[in-house]
Write an enzyme that holds these catalytic residues in place. Structure first.
Site, short mmCIF file in Angstrom:
data_model
loop_
_atom_site.label_atom_id
_atom_site.label_comp_id
_atom_site.label_asym_id
_atom_site.label_seq_id
_atom_site.Cartn_x
_atom_site.Cartn_y
_atom_site.Cartn_z
CB VAL A 201 -0.96 0.01 1.20
CG1 VAL A 201 -1.76 1.33 1.24
CG2 VAL A 201 -1.91 -1.17 1.15
N GLY B 12 -10.95 -1.49 1.50
CA GLY B 12 -10.08 -0.96 0.44
C GLY B 12 -10.60 0.30 -0.21
CD GLU C 258 -0.29 -11.88 3.20
OE1 GLU C 258 0.86 -12.29 3.04
OE2 GLU C 258 -0.69 -10.78 2.77
CE LYS D 182 -10.72 -5.33 6.29
NZ LYS D 182 -10.60 -6.18 5.09
N GLY E 103 -2.04 -15.23 -4.94
CA GLY E 103 -1.67 -14.05 -4.17
C GLY E 103 -2.80 -13.42 -3.39
CE LYS F 255 -7.30 -5.53 8.01
NZ LYS F 255 -6.25 -4.93 7.16
N GLY G 168 -5.68 -4.75 -1.81
CA GLY G 168 -4.70 -4.52 -2.88
C GLY G 168 -4.06 -3.16 -2.74
#
Length: 433
Positions: free
Chosen positions: A19, A139, A195, A210, A192, A110, A307
């Protein structure tokens, strides 16, 4: 910031991962556009990293990298600090240091907001600075600002969301291909989306953080991650997904925040939802948040929930707003926790259950199972038998009852002689009472 010369705003970025690197890219590539939108040039003056020699997705301008994150965050000439490190510490200390030094803060953190947001909001209030965090939930999807500002004059009654792309991809793959959980997880890792250690996603920790933020915003009450009931998807089986399909439903990991009289509930768990519900069509790694309010009715926000670039988009959106506030010497909205409502324990939450029960194939079994539900004051909506003999199975869908009543019913069933096993227990959302 008076005088004839145009003011310049100095920005520090803490973190340069997936990010942070995209934030740096946008700050440098779109500098002219940002200046026009803000009303003044926005100068990137430093990027804090752990290692100066690490490989990065973007080329950071010469001389801006530093390992002294605290020194950068508390520089007297820094107006705005962007925190995209994540985790609790050192992020909390860095944000507090930035606010105390007079900088406004934009964060995507978060976990920290869900665990100790009150400390950050109090520090921002004391410093008279902004704390913005659109990127912390879903996001690029604008959901924090609508709840914080656009719906501030309305009464939100429910927030229902798919807020974790990894788990949605896995469950979607299980639904469309018939894959088991492990197989779908492996594909998510290969692509991807997940993780190497997927625990935070598949066990619901990410979604719970969240949910805490969404519930706090929607109901003007401090809700922390520890207040959120949490179940992940690692126990969801291909049989569960197939049962949902037979009910014209799909399985989703949902974050559910509800207003119940003078109290609120917040929970994260897999649930069956009917195909007719808007959230049922959310596929792949996408996120969506469904909001219900008294005046506006039903609203849905949909888009990429994670992303580098999508999340950086939300960060930059906050940056523009905070920078404008800084130029005008005003503050945006702070924490709204005036309602201070009680957070209900999961046992008092009202829901429905789908229960699959392996039973002895003999007379009286259905009556005995129905009696077990009745003894706990749980009404049965539908029941069907599948198979015969050793394959005999009852599938029961309940009407709405407290989670404690339903949980006690399941425990009762497990102890019955006629019950070989309770093979699946899943909550059902939407499509009935």
């Amino acid at each position: 910031m008076s005088g004839s010369r145009q003011p310049r705003l100095k920005v520090a970025v803490l973190g340069c991962g997936s990010v942070g690197s995209q934030v740096v890219r946008l700050l440098t590539e779109q500098a002219d556009d940002l200046a026009a939108r803000v009303g003044a040039p926005v100068d990137l003056v430093g990027v804090a990293v752990r290692r100066l020699d690490a490989a990065r997705e973007v080329q950071v301008p010469e001389g801006l990298l530093t390992t002294d994150a605290l020194g950068l965050a508390t520089r007297e000439d820094v107006d705005l600090v962007i925190e995209v490190i994540g985790g609790i510490e050192p992020a909390r200390s860095l944000i507090l240091g930035a606010l105390e030094s007079g900088a406004s803060v934009v964060t995507a953190n978060k976990a920290l907001l869900a665990e100790d947001g009150s400390t950050l909001f109090e520090a921002a209030e004391k410093a008279g600075r902004d704390l913005y965090y659109e990127a912390a939930v879903a996001g690029a999807i604008p959901i924090v600002r609508p709840l914080r500002e656009s719906l501030a004059g309305d009464k939100v009654t429910r927030v229902l969301g798919i807020v974790n792309g990894t788990t949605n991809f896995i469950l979607d793959k299980m639904d469309t291909s018939g894959a088991g959980f492990s197989e779908a997880l492996e594909e998510a890792q290969d692509l991807g989306y997940a993780e190497a250690d997927p625990t935070a996603d598949v066990e619901g920790f990410d979604a719970a953080a969240k949910a805490a933020i969404l519930a706090s915003l929607a109901f003007h009450t401090r809700v922390t991650a520890s207040d959120v009931y949490r179940e992940g998807i690692s126990e969801v089986t291909a049989a569960d997904v197939e049962s949902a399909r037979e009910m014209n439903s799909v399985v989703k990991l949902l974050a559910i925040c509800e207003l119940k009289g003078d109290a609120v509930s917040a929970r994260v768990h897999p649930a069956m939802i009917p195909l007719s519900h808007p959230l049922a069509s959310v596929r792949g790694a996408y996120n969506a948040v469904f909001v219900e309010s008294e005046a506006a009715g039903q609203l849905m926000f949909y888009g990429p929930g994670a992303g580098g670039s999508p999340t950086a988009s939300a960060v930059l959106g906050d940056l523009v707003t905070v920078a404008r506030n800084r130029l005008d010497d005003v503050r945006g909205p702070g924490e709204s926790a005036y309602a201070a409502r009680t957070v209900l324990p999961m046992g008092e939450t009202v829901t429905r259950y789908h229960v699959a029960i392996d039973v002895e194939d003999r007379a009286g079994v259905l009556a005995a199972v129905a009696t077990a539900f009745a003894e706990h004051d749980v009404s049965i909506q539908t029941v069907r038998q599948e198979g015969r003999g050793a394959e005999a199975q009852l599938v029961v869908v309940s009407h709405r009852a407290t989670d404690a009543q339903l949980s006690d019913t399941v425990e009762h069933l497990r102890k019955m002689d006629i019950v070989r096993d309770v093979t699946s227990v899943m909550r059902v959302e939407g499509g009935g009472e």
